[in-house]
Design a protein around this motif. Structure first.
Motif, PDB file in Angstrom:
ATOM      1  N   ASN A   1      43.819  34.141  29.648  1.00  0.00           N
ATOM      2  CA  ASN A   1      43.071  32.884  29.647  1.00  0.00           C
ATOM      3  C   ASN A   1      43.926  31.722  30.159  1.00  0.00           C
ATOM      4  O   ASN A   1      43.441  30.844  30.876  1.00  0.00           O
ATOM      5  N   GLN A   2      45.215  31.738  29.812  1.00  0.00           N
ATOM      6  CA  GLN A   2      46.121  30.699  30.304  1.00  0.00           C
ATOM      7  C   GLN A   2      46.309  30.845  31.818  1.00  0.00           C
ATOM      8  O   GLN A   2      46.402  29.849  32.542  1.00  0.00           O
TER       9      GLN A   2
ATOM     10  N   GLU B   1      43.355  29.279  33.621  1.00  0.00           N
ATOM     11  CA  GLU B   1      43.466  27.817  33.725  1.00  0.00           C
ATOM     12  C   GLU B   1      44.410  27.432  34.868  1.00  0.00           C
ATOM     13  O   GLU B   1      44.125  26.514  35.643  1.00  0.00           O
TER      14      GLU B   1
ATOM     15  N   HIS C   1      43.640  25.404  38.510  1.00  0.00           N
ATOM     16  CA  HIS C   1      44.428  24.238  38.928  1.00  0.00           C
ATOM     17  C   HIS C   1      44.921  24.415  40.360  1.00  0.00           C
ATOM     18  O   HIS C   1      44.825  23.487  41.189  1.00  0.00           O
TER      19      HIS C   1
END
Length: 711
Positions: free
Chosen positions: A529-530, A533, A537
């Protein structure tokens, strides 16, 4: 001859391990097979241990024999040559989960050779080879903290399929190889068609029970026929009591140097501290010749502990970033003037110069493997890691690292590259690593994506990649930190590194190597999940530079045109004995092919060449249109006018009265044989004769020019 045999029940058959019949002089040998695919895996080691070294000298040489599939190698030399890319990639799949489980204290060279000796071209031999290699080492006398096992997992129609066949893999939306011990996963690698993070976690979870079952079978083989393990070198724990004052003095200096900004600045600062400390304690170090090496190890451990402690306790990384921060990113496209597409992607101190080249069907990559019939690929990505990218001297070579990183980046992008029937070009992307400090393969994904769009390749969506890391503490890993966009130092000191590439809608490529056992689903879920993200970006920055492919391919690129003509016109285009189509090729310098359905393929070195060939073909099948102006060639001159060919095989008469508004005595006062002139078709009579006008064409063209000038 005593043969030991253990079978592992699998969906659709049994994975069988046998030992005692083949290659008995090796330290360990296993014949493993599943249905019609079989592998002989052997392991040997050096006779004597060398001096203690800080790495494991293990090499894996996976190789496929053409006879395994009833084939003879192509080419002039009818024998297997240097390893193919596929063999190197499988060797890496075997090496990565096994290498951490050898003890450095063994100190001997280790060579693992899995050989594919039978292939039914249905069941993939690479998975058999990974398991056979582990089993051979497990039953050998070489110390090994295994076994490991591997399976391929595919997601087909919403269901996980363990070890799919060659025929099933193209249908899968996810295709990964998962390896691990009986206690946990240690490696994952594969590609996908924009799957979600939960799908990836589900595939890994589906693999673990089967991996455990295969590991237990190998342990059973070890009980039945395993050899007694050779001894490890006796490495006494060094007495470092003499260095307490040195460590106390050096610690704050190393800590300060470890957080200097910039990779080279940081390296120089640490080297300076080490030199100063060694100079200060030179007499103490000189008392024992071993102390020089012990001091180097002290500094290495000190840096390792400082950086891990800072990340775990303070959330501060060696370059000052927080754990989720991504280094500054800059993107530039179209910077190389003579290439078809180019991009420079820079993330921190990692930089990829990616270049896209478009070719024709003649440039496709041929694959002649044992998997099936010869096949061709129209998309390839090549990765180069020159020594200057890390400020070093060295040879420019293509090693296993280059092939592995390039394959991962290619997998990430090929999910969005259009199929050949939609975009009939051969596409090659080359990523030249200009600088490197962590995750150059993911920089290649980002740069490669931008260069594809700059070249006008109509990819479905932009793709970005990010490398993640993990730092843990405690036996149960209750304290852990997931790092986004890791540096080279963090890759070295971390407990896991994994790379995730994908679009805004899902994952297209995944690679994970775990250095510790038993990473929990919770940690993996957080890491994925990180990573998502971070990927979003990076995509947002890339999209500010170029959000979608350019509408047209580069004028420098070869132009491929495809269109259909009526089937009854095929003969006219080809001509008697191919005379007409040969003439088109000679005039245009393009390559022209036409099939029985009327599909015409034109390959020109540029757009102008291809369009000229198309114009020539269309002129053959075009029906004359009254009122249209044509570029015609004067073929014959008679007393009453000139016969002008306006389309191949179609001539019309331009009467002498239509040459000028003034009276013309002789046609040759205006036209000569061979002249190329503009004429207007003013009439087609009842006998399909074409009547042309030279003066009407000139008046129409003059009028158009005046209107254009007035604008």
């Amino acid at each position: 001859m005593e043969i030991t045999r253990v079978a592992v029940p699998m969906d659709g058959g049994e994975l069988v391990f046998e030992s005692g019949k083949i290659a008995k002089q090796a330290n360990g040998a296993v014949y493993a097979y599943f249905k019609g695919s079989a592998v002989v895996a052997t392991v040997c080691c050096g006779e004597e241990p060398s001096e203690p070294i800080d790495y494991v000298p293990v090499s894996v040489e996976y190789n496929e024999k053409y006879y395994a599939a009833g084939k003879i190698p192509g080419g002039f030399l009818k024998r297997e040559g240097k390893p193919k890319d596929k063999e190197i990639l499988v060797s890496r799949l075997i090496d990565r989960p096994m290498r951490p489980l050898f003890d450095k204290a063994f100190g001997r060279e280790i060579q693992i050779v899995p050989t594919v000796v039978s292939s039914d071209m249905t069941n993939t031999p690479d998975i058999i080879a990974i398991n056979a290699a582990s089993c051979a080492v497990t039953i050998s006398d070489i110390p090994f903290y295994g076994p490991i096992a591997a399976v391929r997992v595919a997601l087909i129609d919403g269901k996980y399929v363990i070890n799919p066949t060659f025929q099933q893999i193209p249908e899968a939306s996810l295709d990964i190889v998962v390896a691990g011990t009986k206690d946990g996963i240690t490696m994952v690698e594969g590609g996908a068609k924009e799957v979600q993070e939960d799908d990836m976690l589900g595939a890994i979870a589906a693999a673990q029970p089967v991996i455990t079952k295969i590991c237990l079978a190998q342990l059973e083989m070890q009980k039945l026929c395993g050899k007694e393990k050779l001894p490890l070198m006796e490495i006494k724990e060094a007495d470092l009591s003499w260095a307490e004052e040195l460590k106390e003095y050096a610690y704050p200096l190393i800590k300060e140097a470890s957080f200097v900004k910039g990779k080279q600045n940081r390296g120089n600062a640490i080297s300076k501290v080490i030199s100063e400390v060694k100079a200060k304690y030179a007499d103490l170090i000189a008392e024992d010749e071993k102390r020089e090496g012990e001091v180097d190890k002290i500094f290495e451990d000190m840096e390792y502990n400082i950086l891990r402690s800072s990340i775990l306790n303070d959330g501060v990384r060696t370059d000052g970033r927080k754990v989720t921060d991504i280094r500054p990113i800059t993107c530039e496209v179209g910077l190389l003037p003579s290439t078809h597409g180019s991009a420079l992607f820079t993330r921190g101190e990692t930089q990829s110069l990616a270049v896209t080249t478009l070719g024709t069907v003649q440039d496709e990559q041929l694959f002649d493997n044992i998997d099936g019939e010869k096949s061709y690929s129209n998309f390839m990505l090549h990765y180069n890691f020159p020594p200057y990218s890390v400020g070093e001297c060295g040879r420019l070579t293509t090693g296993r690292r280059e092939i592995g990183h390039g394959h991962l980046a290619q997998r990430a992008l090929e999910a969005v590259v259009p199929k050949k029937d939609k975009f009939p070009y051969t596409v090659r992307v080359v990523s030249e690593i200009m600088e490197s400090n962590g995750s150059s393969s993911m920089a290649s994904v980002c740069g490669g994506c931008l260069s594809l769009m700059d070249a006008g390749v109509p990819i479905s969506k932009p793709v970005a990649g990010i490398a993640m890391g993990l730092i843990t503490e405690g036996e149960d890993y209750s304290k852990y930190v997931v790092l986004s966009d890791i540096l080279g130092e963090e890759d070295h000191l971390g407990d896991m590194d994994f790379k995730v590439a994908g679009t805004r809608d899902g994952i297209t490529a995944f690679q994970m190597d775990i250095k510790i056992a038993g990473v929990t689903p919770e940690i993996m879920s957080k890491a994925l999940n990180q990573a998502k993200e971070g990927r979003m970006h990076i995509l947002s920055i890339m999209e500010k530079t170029l959000a979608q492919p350019r509408s047209e391919i580069s004028e420098l690129a070869p132009k491929i045109l495809s269109f259909k003509v009526p089937e009854d016109k095929i003969g006219a285009i080809i001509g008697t004995g191919g005379k007409t189509i040969k003439s088109i090729i000679a005039q245009s310098t393009a390559e022209v092919n036409i099939d029985e359905t009327g599909t015409v393929m034109i390959y020109g070195k540029n757009n102008a060449v291809a369009q000229n060939a198309k114009k020539l073909i269309l002129s053959i099948i075009e029906e004359p249109e009254v009122g249209k102006i044509y570029q015609g060639t004067v073929k014959r001159i008679v007393d009453f006018g000139a016969f002008i060919e306006i389309l191949p095989g179609k001539e019309g008469l331009c009467h002498i009265s239509k040459l000028s508004k003034k009276r013309v005595k002789n046609v040759e006062d205006v036209l000569h044989v061979g002249d190329v002139v503009s004429v207007k078709l003013i009439d087609i009579d009842r006998m399909d004769r074409l009547n042309l006008s030279y003066i009407d064409a000139q008046e129409s063209l003059d009028k158009e020019n005046k209107e254009e000038e007035s604008k």
